[in-house]
Design a protein around this motif. Sequence first.
Motif: not given
Length: 384
Positions: A97, A120, A122, A140-141, A293, A296
Amino acid sequence: MLLATAVNFSLTNAASAQVALDIQYLRQEVPPPPVLSNLDRIPEDLGIAGGEVGLADNATTGRFMGQDWTLTVTSVPEGGDWAGAVETALAESPLLLIDAPRENLLAASDIAGEAGALLFNVAVEDSDLRAGACRANVFHTIPSYAMRTDALVQMLRVKRWEDVALVEGQTPEDLVYAEALRASLTKFGMELGSETDWTFDADMRRSASAEVPLLTQELGEYDVLLVSDERQDFGRYILYNTWLPRPVAGSEGLTASAWSPSVEQWGAAQLQSRFTEHAGRDMAPRDYAAWAALRSLGEAVTRTGSATAPDLRAYFLGDEFELAGFLGRPLTFRPWNGQLRQPIPIVHPRALIAQAPLEGFLHQVNELDTLGQDRAEAECTAFE
């Protein structure tokens, strides 16, 4: 005897399927910018707390699935060795992340590309990272600026607030957000009637009632005043100080945000309370992005039975992945740019007003794709 045999067989299978997942959370420390007010403090655990709640959610299910989840947080100080921190994290896990500015995210993507890792994002909302500057190993969250401004402009259309004015801040984030607002107005058949720049650096706590009416008087007639102030600096002083009594929206007033404490429907109150109990504060958009993230990853590992980056990436981009995100609709990833499809709450600090996409904004595949770059608009070739 048969029951005991079945239990032993189940435990043996669980033990053989035991998988350890260490998620690396990399944060680049950025000095807080100077602002006109000291009312809002940036939490030291911003983003991290959301990841920790997501980790706890994964661990609840993981205990029954032979999964052992951990979250390792690394904060790189200003001027520190970001590339070295990325390489160290990759040596521990292929799942990262990234909570860092744009240039750090892109640098991490380049380094991780050689390792076949999955990142990811964030924190960074720049729309072009979901378009021509997209990266195949970055999901992309956090919503893009375009998703947030599209949501807001949908609201303007529904309300028939068609005469629009803008006060534009001058920080890099303000300029990018203002450009996204202009693009969204064009996308939905609207125009910006008048605009002005915010150039004051005086103490607005003393002079707002004198300066803001003069500034907004120059804008003429309008139905709604948009404010581009992504640092939440001066926008608070525009409310109730405008020359005309008109609603204020954008970065202040009526806002479109990834998450808000005022979201309570669809089971969101339960997530809000769990987060508050954990962190002692309200959940912010970056916290939600980190939570999404982690969740997921938890959903993908459970469904695929795999913890490898290629398997998880393929599952995210397929038709079977769905995440229950407490926003009323299943969340999925766009296969053309890795953006998490998600409804966007439109709120003021005390209540949820609406949630985009709003009724009447249709799409041939998924109404959530009326927010942000659709496949044809994105021009992202990295995911092809």
